[in-house]
Structure formats: structure tokens, C-alpha cells
Design an enzyme around this catalytic site. Structure first.
Site, PDB file in Angstrom:
ATOM      1  CB  SER A   1     -41.636 -44.412   3.853  1.00  0.00           C
ATOM      2  OG  SER A   1     -42.705 -45.133   4.432  1.00  0.00           O
TER       3      SER A   1
ATOM      4  N   GLY B   1     -46.762 -51.290  14.746  1.00  0.00           N
ATOM      5  CA  GLY B   1     -45.375 -50.841  14.645  1.00  0.00           C
ATOM      6  C   GLY B   1     -44.812 -50.326  15.963  1.00  0.00           C
TER       7      GLY B   1
ATOM      8  CG  ASP C   1     -45.081 -41.224   8.167  1.00  0.00           C
ATOM      9  OD1 ASP C   1     -45.590 -40.202   8.657  1.00  0.00           O
ATOM     10  OD2 ASP C   1     -45.158 -41.521   6.955  1.00  0.00           O
TER      11      ASP C   1
HETATM   12  N1  SAM Z   1     -44.837 -43.978   5.940  1.00  0.00           N
HETATM   13  C1  SAM Z   1     -45.745 -43.942   4.796  1.00  0.00           C
HETATM   14  C2  SAM Z   1     -45.090 -43.183   3.674  1.00  0.00           C
HETATM   15  O1  SAM Z   1     -44.266 -42.296   3.932  1.00  0.00           O
HETATM   16  O2  SAM Z   1     -45.374 -43.486   2.524  1.00  0.00           O
HETATM   17  C3  SAM Z   1     -47.075 -43.348   5.159  1.00  0.00           C
HETATM   18  C4  SAM Z   1     -47.678 -43.897   6.384  1.00  0.00           C
HETATM   19  S1  SAM Z   1     -49.235 -43.228   6.813  1.00  0.00           S
HETATM   20  C5  SAM Z   1     -48.879 -41.612   7.317  1.00  0.00           C
HETATM   21  C6  SAM Z   1     -49.531 -44.053   8.361  1.00  0.00           C
HETATM   22  C7  SAM Z   1     -49.895 -45.528   8.186  1.00  0.00           C
HETATM   23  O3  SAM Z   1     -49.821 -46.162   9.464  1.00  0.00           O
HETATM   24  C8  SAM Z   1     -51.307 -45.764   7.694  1.00  0.00           C
HETATM   25  O4  SAM Z   1     -51.263 -46.547   6.528  1.00  0.00           O
HETATM   26  C9  SAM Z   1     -52.015 -46.512   8.842  1.00  0.00           C
HETATM   27  O5  SAM Z   1     -52.917 -47.507   8.386  1.00  0.00           O
HETATM   28  C10 SAM Z   1     -50.837 -47.150   9.542  1.00  0.00           C
HETATM   29  N2  SAM Z   1     -50.999 -47.427  10.990  1.00  0.00           N
HETATM   30  C11 SAM Z   1     -51.745 -46.745  11.895  1.00  0.00           C
HETATM   31  N3  SAM Z   1     -51.480 -47.201  13.151  1.00  0.00           N
HETATM   32  C12 SAM Z   1     -50.539 -48.175  13.021  1.00  0.00           C
HETATM   33  C13 SAM Z   1     -49.813 -48.979  13.948  1.00  0.00           C
HETATM   34  N4  SAM Z   1     -50.035 -48.872  15.274  1.00  0.00           N
HETATM   35  N5  SAM Z   1     -48.898 -49.851  13.468  1.00  0.00           N
HETATM   36  C14 SAM Z   1     -48.671 -49.951  12.131  1.00  0.00           C
HETATM   37  N6  SAM Z   1     -49.320 -49.206  11.207  1.00  0.00           N
HETATM   38  C15 SAM Z   1     -50.226 -48.331  11.635  1.00  0.00           C
END
Ligand code: SAM
Length: 316
Positions: free
Chosen positions: A123, A170, A190
Site C-alpha cells: 500500500s 497506527g 489494514d
Molecule cells: N497495508 C499493507 C499493504 O497493503 O501492503 C499490508 C499491511 S499487513 C496486512 C499489516 C502490517 O501491520 C504488518 O506489517 C504488521 O507488522 C503491522 N502492524 C501490526 N500491528 C500494528 C500496529 N498496531 N501499528 C502499526 N503496524 C502494525
């Protein structure tokens, strides 16, 4: 620490839905003259190699983006006609998705061959491609390795302070950016949902964000799996949008049945992720028409069994 790494899943069917929808929204939202702030609360690593160890091991792109670009296998002579009919020409939103991939894969752009699609954008890189000089992109990623990859990948773009990368939660930081300076924002949320509490955190975070800045565009990806929290999330988001008097859109893509099966030895086979959805609060007015053309083609190209289908609802 989390075990989820998006590299295992890059380019799967959920990414096709997620990123096609994201591109359609970015394309519309960045056409206006006023600056847009894009906030990606769960950014991932930003770029993934489709020929890398993680992606090759999982093979998920084979059932996603690689299937989308492959010619449809001819039906068996005695097969019933495919429902929906296979696409002749890809819908504009899917063509835009492929154009984003082509921008990162020059050889793929030349040949159109799956073997030449080597880099898959997450993303952050999709969002960044659409920014104009006045727009800002704020990326958040908690995983130390993915954060490091993301920071390195973004640095290589040489875009300076237009894109910022922070190793912060986030869900927590979102409120500090709302409302944004020019009062235009798109938030993409996400999470990996590997922790059950992510579902409740998404609803709470979106409720708070809509209260702080009602006219922002909020986009949530969610898995469709047999789990009560997952089932409730789109309903909760809909209730939240309706109560706040905001418009909403909910798009979903199912590629296969969610039922457990058994192999010949009686071992239970889990189906993997069968379906997912994108819930948007304050969607661009063009999004529904974009997805109405793209979703049936995703079903035709990516569907794995007779349960393959799509959903598209909207309101407000
Ligand atoms: N949005 C990305 C894309 O479309 O390419 C994919 C994101 S992936 C589904 C979710 C990511 O969120 C992971 O890399 C994970 O390490 C991170 N993550 C998990 N909890 C989080 C948080 N509370 N704040 C920020 N990042 C977090």
C-alpha cells in the site's frame, strides 16, 4: 512480537481486492486541488519480491495477481458455461492496478508475462505513486524488520518529507493527525488481525476518527473467516457510518468455500483465507461504478470453486 509478515501473502487474492480498491480511491482523491493527507496505519514493508523466499514458499500470489494476469485456461469440452462469463477486456480499475505493477516492473510492462512480474508494491508504494507535490503520506509500521525495510524502500524514492515513516502503533497515533491541515484525508487501516483485539481496535479507532474528522475517507480491510469478531466488524462499521450520517461502501471478494475438508488420510485441510472485504466510510462517488465492473472479473479470474462470488453494498 507479531509473527505476521505480509511478504508471505503479497499479491494474494486479498491484495488484488485491497489494492485495486485503493488505487481507484487514490486516483479520484488526488485529482482535487486541495492537499490530501494519506495515513496508512499498518503499512507493511512497502515492496515485496514475488520471486523471493517468503512469497515463493507461500505461493499465494499464484492464486492472486499471477492468476489475474494469466490467460484463462480453456474450459473442458463438457464444462458448463462459466458464471460470470470470463472477461474479454479487463475493467478500468483492474487495468489501473496492472499499470501500477507495470511502473515497477519494466520487463513485465513490455511483455505482459507473469514470469517478469517480480516486484509487488504494498500500500505505501501504491499511495505514493498517486501523490502530487502538495499531498502528504504518513506511514506507520510496528514490526522492526518490516519497519526497517519500509524505511529503506521509501528512502530510495528520494521524496524527502512528503512521505514519513514511523515505528509507532497506527491505531494510537491516528488521532494526532485528525483533522489534517487542509481538511482532506484518506486513512487506510489494514491490520493483520493476528491478535483478536485488532477487530475491536479497528472499530474504536474508526469511531474516534469519524468523531474528530467526519468528512475524511476511511478504508478498512477485513478478513471474512468463520470467527464472530470478523463477522461483526463490517456490521459495526456500517452502524458507525449510519449513526454519524456518513455514506459507506462495503465490497467483498470470495474465492472459495470456507468449509474444512479432509484428505484421503482423513487429515483436516484448512482452506486458507477464502474471502475478504474493504469497508469504506465516505467513499468517492466513483468507487461503486469502478468496483461494479471490476469485481465480477475478479471472481471469474480468481474464483477457485462454485462458492466464488462478490458483494457490493453501499448506503448513505
Ligand atoms: N497495508 C499493507 C499493504 O497493503 O501492503 C499490508 C499491511 S499487513 C496486512 C499489516 C502490517 O501491520 C504488518 O506489517 C504488521 O507488522 C503491522 N502492524 C501490526 N500491528 C500494528 C500496529 N498496531 N501499528 C502499526 N503496524 C502494525
Amino acid at each position: 512480537m507479531f509473527s505476521y509478515r505480509h511478504a508471505f501473502h503479497a499479491g494474494n487474492h486479498a491484495d488484488v481486492l485491497k489494492h485495486t480498491t485503493l488505487i481507484a480511491m487514490m486516483k479520484y482523491l488526488t485529482q482535487k486541488d486541495t492537499a490530501l493527507t494519506v495515513i496508512d496505519t499498518h503499512a507493511g514493508a512497502g515492496l515485496y519480491r514475488l520471486d523471493g523466499d517468503y512469497t515463493e514458499t507461500s505461493g499465494e500470489a499464484l492464486e492472486g495477481v499471477l492468476k489475474l494476469i494469466a490467460p484463462l485456461a480453456p474450459p473442458a469440452p463438457d464444462a458448463k458455461p462459466r458464471k460470470p462469463a470470463p472477461p474479454e477486456v479487463l475493467a478500468p480499475a483492474l487495468q489501473d492496478y496492472l499499470n501500477v505493477l507495470k511502473a515497477l516492473n519494466p520487463q513485465f510492462a513490455q511483455t505482459g508475462e507473469a514470469a517478469h512480474l517480480k516486484i509487488y508494491p504494498g500500500s505505501p508504494f501504491i499511495e505514493q505513486q498517486f501523490l502530487s507535490g502538495r499531498d502528504k503520506l504518513k506511514l506507520f509500521e510496528l514490526h522492526p524488520t518490516d519497519f526497517k525495510s519500509l524505511a529503506g524502500n521509501i528512502e530510495q524514492l528520494g521524496v524527502g518529507r512528503q512521505v514519513t515513516v514511523s515505528r509507532e502503533d497506527g491505531f494510537e497515533v491516528l488521532k494526532t493527525f485528525l483533522p489534517p491541515p487542509a481538511r482532506r484525508a484518506m486513512v487506510f487501516c489494514d491490520p493483520s488481525y493476528e491478535i483478536k483485539s485488532d477487530y475491536a481496535r479497528v472499530s474504536a479507532c474508526m469511531a474516534d476518527a469519524v468523531k474528530r474528522f467526519a468528512t475524511g475517507t476511511y478504508v478498512v480491510w477485513y478478513p471474512i473467516i468463520p470467527r464472530p469478531e470478523a463477522h461483526d466488524l463490517p456490521r459495526k462499521l456500517k452502524t458507525l457510518a449510519v449513526k454519524a450520517g456518513r455514506s459507506w461502501l462495503n465490497a467483498s471478494l470470495t474465492v472459495k468455500s470456507s468449509k474444512l475438508t479432509t484428505d484421503t488420510a482423513g487429515e483436516v485441510i484448512r482452506p486458507g483465507l477464502p474471502a475478504s472485504g474493504m469497508f469504506v466510510i465516505n467513499p468517492p462517488h466513483t468507487l461503486k461504478a469502478d468496483l461494479q465492473l471490476a469485481l465480477p472479473q475478479m471472481v471469474a479470474k480468481l474464483g477457485q470453486d462454485r462458492h466464488a462470488s462478490f458483494g457490493l453494498e453501499h448506503g448513505g
